[in-house]
Structures are given as C-alpha cells and as structure tokens.
Design an enzyme around this catalytic site. Structure first.
Site, PDB file in Angstrom:
ATOM      1  N   CYS A  71      -1.065  -5.010 -15.639  1.00 46.25           N
ATOM      2  CA  CYS A  71      -1.331  -3.891 -14.742  1.00 46.25           C
ATOM      3  C   CYS A  71      -0.561  -4.054 -13.438  1.00 46.25           C
ATOM      4  O   CYS A  71      -0.700  -3.269 -12.513  1.00 46.25           O
ATOM      5  CB  CYS A  71      -2.819  -3.710 -14.500  1.00 46.25           C
ATOM      6  SG  CYS A  71      -3.603  -5.164 -13.811  1.00 46.25           S
TER       7      CYS A  71
ATOM      8  N   HIS B  21       0.834  -1.207   0.000  1.00 50.25           N
ATOM      9  CA  HIS B  21       0.000   0.000   0.000  1.00 50.25           C
ATOM     10  C   HIS B  21       0.868   1.257   0.000  1.00 50.25           C
ATOM     11  O   HIS B  21       0.669   2.184  -0.778  1.00 50.25           O
ATOM     12  CB  HIS B  21      -0.913  -0.015   1.237  1.00 50.25           C
ATOM     13  CG  HIS B  21      -1.791   1.185   1.345  1.00 50.25           C
ATOM     14  ND1 HIS B  21      -1.402   2.323   2.021  1.00 50.25           N
ATOM     15  CD2 HIS B  21      -3.007   1.441   0.833  1.00 50.25           C
ATOM     16  CE1 HIS B  21      -2.366   3.223   1.919  1.00 50.25           C
ATOM     17  NE2 HIS B  21      -3.357   2.718   1.213  1.00 50.25           N
TER      18      HIS B  21
ATOM     19  N   GLU C 285      -3.489 -13.740 -12.323  1.00 45.73           N
ATOM     20  CA  GLU C 285      -2.660 -13.542 -11.129  1.00 45.73           C
ATOM     21  C   GLU C 285      -2.226 -14.844 -10.482  1.00 45.73           C
ATOM     22  O   GLU C 285      -1.444 -14.830  -9.533  1.00 45.73           O
ATOM     23  CB  GLU C 285      -3.442 -12.723 -10.090  1.00 45.73           C
ATOM     24  CG  GLU C 285      -3.706 -11.310 -10.541  1.00 45.73           C
ATOM     25  CD  GLU C 285      -4.623 -10.564  -9.605  1.00 45.73           C
ATOM     26  OE1 GLU C 285      -4.168  -9.616  -8.951  1.00 45.73           O
ATOM     27  OE2 GLU C 285      -5.810 -10.953  -9.519  1.00 45.73           O
TER      28      GLU C 285
HETATM   29  C1  PEP Z   1      -1.197  -7.513  -9.223  1.00 45.78           C
HETATM   30  O1  PEP Z   1      -1.394  -8.493  -8.506  1.00 45.78           O
HETATM   31  O2  PEP Z   1      -0.220  -7.410  -9.996  1.00 45.78           O
HETATM   32  C2  PEP Z   1      -2.114  -6.371  -9.182  1.00 45.78           C
HETATM   33  C3  PEP Z   1      -1.995  -5.393 -10.051  1.00 45.78           C
HETATM   34  O3  PEP Z   1      -3.053  -6.352  -8.186  1.00 45.78           O
HETATM   35  P1  PEP Z   1      -2.736  -5.911  -6.679  1.00 45.78           P
HETATM   36  O4  PEP Z   1      -1.365  -5.351  -6.647  1.00 45.78           O
HETATM   37  O5  PEP Z   1      -3.761  -4.924  -6.288  1.00 45.78           O
HETATM   38  O6  PEP Z   1      -2.897  -7.225  -5.966  1.00 45.78           O
HETATM   39 MG    MG Z   2      -3.221  -8.645  -7.444  1.00 48.20          MG
END
Ligand code: PEP
Ligand code: MG
Length: 780
Positions: A732, A417, A660
């Site tokens: 992403c 975060h 993921e």
């Molecule tokens: C990821 O897992 O790469 C992603 C973009 O989601 P988060 O970082 O919110 O888990």
């Molecule tokens: Mg993620």
C-alpha cells in the site's frame, strides 16, 4: 399511515419518503423489479416527536452557537438522547412490525435513512446519516430510531445552521428493504461504457453480488448485441468461490462452488434475454446508459442499484451528485480560467522562465495566480483556481486544496501530505522545491507541471503558438477506457487518505481499499485526540471516526476497506490544539508514532477500537483493521489483546499489519503465528528505514529508491514466508503504483496491490500482463 410501500411512491413524494425512498419508488413504478421495501415516512418521525412532546425540546437543544464546539457536542447528545429514550407508541410499533411481517418469512432487511428535500443539496451531508445492513425483526425498531437520531449529528446541526435551514422543518424518512438471497448475480452496463455502442455487457457469478463487485471471483462475461438480442461474445470463467449469506448472522461469507458448477455457464439464454430487456427499460427510463447491479433469486430477476455509467473521466465525476467532487472536477477548469481573467493585474516579467523546480508529485499542467500561504488563517485568500504555495500542507488545508488549481511546496517528497492528498484530489502538484515560498511572489501568475516538477512564470504557450492558459488535463481523460476492468488474479485496490476522495476512488473499479489512512481524518479535527475527547466527549470522537470510515466503506461496500489505525508523528500532532503537550523529538520519523504510540496509550487507542466495533455492529463487515509500524510478534500480540478487550470478534474480522521496518519483515513468521490475516508493505517507510533516507527530506530525495535490491529482498522473503503460513500479502506504499514494482510483486506472488487513484487502471493492465506471461511461461 406510518409506512408506505414502494409501489405507492413516485418521484414527487420526496417530502414524504426522502430522496432514497423516492428514487426506489420511481424505479418500482416504472415497473422495474426492485426488492420490496417500505418506508417509515418523514411524517411518522414528526408525529413521533410531536406526540411524545419532545419536538420543542429537540429544537431548543440544537439551537446553539455552532461555532462553540462544546455546545455543539451537547446539542447532539441531548437531541439523540431525547429520540433514543422515548418509547415507541404501541400503535406505531405495531404498524412497523406489521409491515415487516408482510415480507412473510422474517428476512434480513437493510434499514437506511432517507433524507428529505432540505438535506439533499449536499450529498456528503446526506451521507452522514445512518444505514444498517442485515437487520432482523428484533433490531428493526431500534435501528429506525437510530436513523432518526442521526438527523442530529454535530455536522448535521452545524450544516443546517450554516445553510439557514429551519430546524423545525427538518424531517427524515427510513427505508426498510428486504435483502435478496441471490442464487446468481452480477453487474451490467446497458451500453458500451466508452463508445456508447448498443452492446450490453454482463458479468455474472454464482451467489451474492459481493463476489463480482469485490472481484473475488472471475465472473462469466457476456457481450450482448442489443439490436439482435444475440450473444456476440461470451467467456465462461472458472468460478471457485461464491458469496452466500450466513443463515444465523445474516453476514456475507465465502463458500467454495461445488465442483460440477465451477465451469458451468451461469446464465441461460432466457435469463440473458430478461437482462437485455431490463437494460433497455432502465436505460430508456433514465434516458442515459446505466451501470446496474442485478440478482436472480427464486427465479426472479431484481435490480439492486442503477446509476449512470461512470467510467473514470472528469465529466462523469461531475455527474455524480457530490458537490465536493464537483469542486474537484471543475477546480482545474473553470476556476483556472477565472484566475486568468484578471491576469493583467499581476506583474509577469519573465514569461516561461523556470522559477523553481521540485518533484512532480501529481500530474497535470495548470496556470493560475500564486497564493503564498504561511499560516492557517491565510487559507481564506485561496480562491477557486489559485495555486497554493506553501512550506508544507497540513490536514487543515484540505478545503483550500480542493479549491486550488495546483499546489507547490518547499518541503516534502513523493509520500508527503501534499503529494498524497493532491493526487487523491486530482490537483497537479510540485513538492520539495526548497524555496518556492521565498522565490514566488504572492499574486504572480505561474504555470506548474506536476509531471516534470517545474514551476514557470506566466501562462504557458499552447503548441499552436497562441497564448493562453494551458488547459489542465484531468489525468482521468488520458487513461485508456475499457468496457470491463481487466480481470486479474492479483487484486488491484486503491489507497484513500481523505474520505472526500472515496467516490473518485470507487469510480476506478478497484477491488477495494488497500489503505485508508485514519490520521488525515483525525488531524482535520484540529485537536489532538486527547484534547478532542476532553472537549467534546468520547462519543463525539468515536462518531467522527465512524463517519469518516463509513463514507468510504459505504462507497465500496461490499468490497473490502482496510483501515489503518492512527499513525501521525508528533510534529504533526504538535500543530493541533492540545499539541503543546506532545514530546519534542529529535527525529519524529523514528519516534512516538504508529502502533508503538497506540500501545503506550491504550486509553486513547481504545476509542479507535470502539469505532471499529460500532462499524461492525452497524453491518460494515467489509471493514478490515491494519496496524502501522509494528516490529514483531510482541507488538501484534499486544494489539490483538486490546482488540479482544474492545469486544472485536477476531474470528469474524480480517486484521493484519504493515511491513514498514526491516524488523517487521524479518519477524514475519512470529507475526503470522500470532494470527494476522494479512501483511501489507508500506514501502514509503520500509524504504526510508532500510536505506536510512528520510522520506520527507528533499536533500536526499534522489536516494529514495523503493526498488533498491535490499528493499526488494525484504519484500520477497516476507511474501514467501506469508505464503507458507497462509497469510495474504499486499502493498500500500506509493511504490505499488510503479510498473516495475508491480512486475516484481506479481512475479513473487503477492495477493493484492493497492495503488493511487490515478494509477489503478494502469496497474490492473500491468498485473494482467505479468499474470498472462507467467501462464504462458508455465506451458511453454
Ligand atoms: C508507507 O509507509 O508506505 C505507508 C503506506 O504509510 P504512510 O505513507 O502513511 O506512512
Ligand atoms: Mg508508513
């Protein structure tokens, strides 16, 4: 008169027509060709509530203790109900519909709230009020009334009370503007954006401007010499696609450009001459270079929008009228030297000595006073320019993070975060130091380097040898400034986690948002979704989600914004009110999060889906839906059923999944057959689950390698399968900002890359370089 036309309005009419109405009026009065619009005046709203005898009731309804969230929710509900359920007086109905009839052919219009003076100081607040696109005659009156009701959202009531505005004085006007069906359109910089040279740069494509703004076509590019009026350079692109408005629904759709027009020059010399003239006039009117959106329809050239050129630099962001962004822009400058003004108070024994070391997760060097924050109620002590030292940041800390000049955490990796939010805010950060809260003293003067990951005692010494606070270098300042963004076939988008960063993200010129994380919005409500709904009602929760997404969707419209449904692990929910009911999990990263939680609690998930449906009804056809942590086609089919039950028309919407887990990468074919439009690599999680390396565990941070061959293998095979099935691919995760990953993805044929705000421009250049190399290789 209930309504006034733009031609009758000037900048001084803000009290009657609100800020938006007045500025459109000002452009019109300056003789600039703005699409016609009328304004339902602020006085009309007032008369409406007074004549109906509901004014006092509304004011009583909103006169509540705004710190009492239940009372605040009731206030919103009651005030909106009073407005929405009071019928329009016949005369007013007629007057508005008669004004609409003057548009003649019953066009689609945009209906936008235009707040009056009291509401202007905080742009983020003004942005809370409603806007509707593609409205026809039938929906017009209802939309006007909904704009009025949007004066009384909970946030608005809260804000006014805090600012001491008299609720009885608050007014709202509504702009009703014809939407232009352009044959050609594009953008124009009236001066060279970085050098200020007298050269106008025009980009142009067939159809509606959405195609140019969203980057879905490569437009023609013309560089015009303002002094001679001649075309100095021109590049005629092959334009395969164009955006047009669907006659039935009013929505923007993509069509193929007819064969013969693809390589045709979009603008003739006469049209270019007209744009030069328009550019001259608008720049001299505002006495500053402008970034103009224009359109040509029926032989007329229109100006749809004009704003000061914002290349991505700190100064420009300060120019933008969001007070929140100002805080970000000067939090590293003014505040920081402010902190140094009292440096004598602290005890700084070992100047320059490294106190702790961690991961440099948001670049920039900054000095300031350390503030150890261990509990939320200590956030008040963080003043403008301080450096927050904490175990790990949480969504509640975002307001303090905005004030801070820097952030240091004990825990966390590059995708924690603290790392994500500080990058979006442009605040230097060092995460995962292990022991900063124990080693650094509260009030101590320190210097952090968000690139190298060091935290040192005292102020840094400048290169010249003189002592003094290191100027924090806003990352934007060191970016190369180019007049026109590098055109790439691979779309380059941007990640956004906090709506407050939307403006900064949009200023990058990205082709859209590749990931908007919903959890930061939801967690910042301070309550778990179930608790929030129990206390404030479903509508309030849905409203919060709608408002958060809109802030971003508005900023980017019509560029696409991919919104991910909620993905917060139980340990984050547990910190919230209502979090005591969360299950205790041995490893929350492997637990009850993402789509698995949403499918398990369709009653809670439904609220999110309702928010999407509302956004679509409001005309936000640029919003896309993305599901996190899916494993296979079963997950996708279940999510799809729930979307359908929520009334979301999947034929019209773009939706997809994140890749993921290794399972999802290996199950991509089934998911493609289940109807997804896109798959986006969440490499933060994909790496953690492929390598068994907890992404937030600083002890194994050196093993977290998104470029590991196993991860690349999963990505590469997924892209290949997606291409076979016509599914778009994207990234992403944090790795999308890394040049090596960009090279791999572009070479493998990814459709888009979504990067951090500060990396967008570099990624555009890298993608272009790889694309050009591929082209060269193919002809050599
Ligand atoms: C990821 O897992 O790469 C992603 C973009 O989601 P988060 O970082 O919110 O888990
Ligand atoms: Mg993620």
């Amino acid at each position: 008169m209930a309504v006034r036309w733009l031609a009758e309005i000037g900048a001084d009419d803000i009290e009657t027509v609100g800020g938006k109405g007045a500025s459109l009026g000002e452009l019109t009065s300056a003789g600039l060709p703005v699409p016609p619009a009328f304004i339902v005046t602020a006085g009309t709203y007032r008369e409406f509530i007074e004549n109906a005898g509901i004014a006092d009731e509304i004011h009583e309804a909103v006169d509540v203790d705004v710190e009492d969230s239940k009372a605040l929710a009731r206030a919103q509900e009651r005030a909106s109900e009073l407005i929405l359920e009071t019928p329009f007086p016949e005369e007013l109905r007629e007057e508005i519909l008669e004004a609409y009839a003057e548009f003649e052919d019953g066009p689609f219009v945009a209906v936008r709230s235009s707040a009056t003076a009291e509401d202007l100081p905080d742009a983020s607040f003004a942005g809370q009020q409603e806007t509707f696109l593609n409205v026809d005659r039938e929906g017009l009156l209802e939309r006007v009334r909904e704009c009025w009701a949007s004066l009384f959202t909970q946030r608005a009531i809260y804000y006014r009370k805090q600012q001491g505005f008299d609720a009885e004085e608050v007014n709202i006007a509504v702009v009703v503007q014809r939407m232009v069906d352009a044959e050609k359109s594009g953008v124009m910089f009236t001066s060279h954006p970085s050098t200020g040279d007298p050269r106008i740069i025009v980009e142009a494509a067939w159809g509606l401007g959405e195609a140019v703004v969203s980057g879905s076509v490569s437009p023609d590019n013309y560089v015009l010499d303002r002094e001679t009026g001649r075309v100095a350079e021109e590049t005629i692109a092959t334009k395969k696609l164009m955006c047009v408005r669907d006659e039935e629904s009013g929505e923007t759709i993509e069509r193929e450009v007819p064969e013969g027009k693809r390589t045709e020059r979009v603008l003739d010399d006469g049209e270019l001459a007209e744009l030069i003239e328009l550019g001259e006039r608008v720049e001299s009117h505002y006495d500053a270079p402008q970034d103009v959106e224009w359109a040509i329809a029926g032989g007329e050239t229109y100006m749809l929008q004009s704003r000061p050129i914002t290349t991505i630099s700190g100064g420009d962001i300060e120019e933008a009228d969001s007070s929140q962004m100002e805080g970000i822009a000067d939090g590293n400058g003014q505040g920081q030297s402010g902190a140094f003004a009292d440096r004598d108070e602290g005890d700084e024994p070992d100047e320059g000595e490294e106190l702790v070391h961690g991961l440099g997760s948001s670049p920039g060097t900054v000095s300031g006073t350390a503030r150890i924050v261990t509990k939320l109620d200590q956030l008040d002590k963080v003043e403008e320019g301080d450096i927050i030292i904490t175990q790990m940041t949480t969504p509640d800390m975002v307001p303090a993070m905005k004030r801070a000049a820097g952030i240091v955490t004990d825990e966390g990796g590059m995708t924690s975060h603290a790392a994500i939010v500080s990058r979006e805010l442009g605040v230097p950060a060092v995460v995962g130091t292990g022991n900063a809260t124990a080693t650094i003293e509260d009030g101590q003067h320190i210097t952090i380097d968000g690139e190298r990951g060091s935290v040192e005692a005292g102020a840094v010494t400048s290169d010249e040898g003189g002592e003094g606070p290191a100027e924090h270098e806003p990352i934007e300042d060191v970016r190369p400034e180019t007049p026109v963004k590098p055109m790439t076939a691979t779309e380059v988008k941007v990640n956004v986690s906090i709506p407050e960063a939307a403006e900064r993200a949009a200023a990058t010129g990205a082709d859209g948002v590749g990931l908007l994380r919903l959890e930061h919005m939801v967690l910042s409500l301070g309550k778990t979704p179930s608790k929030y709904v129990a206390d404030n009602g479903e509508k309030a929760y849905v409203d919060e989600i709608v408002q958060g997404i809109r802030t971003v969707a508005d900023e980017f419209y019509p560029r696409p914004v991919r919104v991910r449904t909620l993905d917060a692990p139980t340990d984050e929910f547990r910190q919230l009110e209502g979090g005591e009911d969360e299950p205790h999990e041995h490893n929350p990263m492997l637990g009850y999060r993402g789509i698995r939680r949403s499918l398990d609690r369709p009653d809670v998930f439904e609220h999110e889906l309702r928010a999407f449906r509302r956004l679509y009804e409001m005309g936000y056809d640029n919003v896309e839906i993305m599901f996190p942590l899916v494993n296979d086609a079963n997950d996708v089919e279940a999510a799809r059923r729930l979307m359908e039950e929520a009334g979301i028309d999947l034929e019209k919407r773009s939706w997809g999944v994140m890749i993921e887990t290794p399972a999802s990468a290996l199950s991509i074919e089934g998911m493609a057959k289940a109807g997804i439009d896109f798959a986006s690599f969440g490499t933060n999680d994909l790496t953690q689950y492929t390598l068994a390396v907890d992404r937030n565990n600083e002890h194994v941070a050196d093993r977290f390698d998104e470029l590991h061959p196993a991860v690349l293998e999963l990505i590469g095979s997924t892209i290949e399968t997606c291409r076979e099935h016509g599914v778009k691919t994207s990234i992403c995760g944090q790795a999308g900002s890394k040049p090596k990953m960009v090279q791999f993805l572009v070479n493998t044929g990814v459709s888009s890359i979504s990067a951090n705000i500060d990396a967008v421009r570099d990624v555009q250049h890298e993608a272009k370089r790889v694309e050009q190399k591929l082209l060269l290789d193919s002809i050599r």
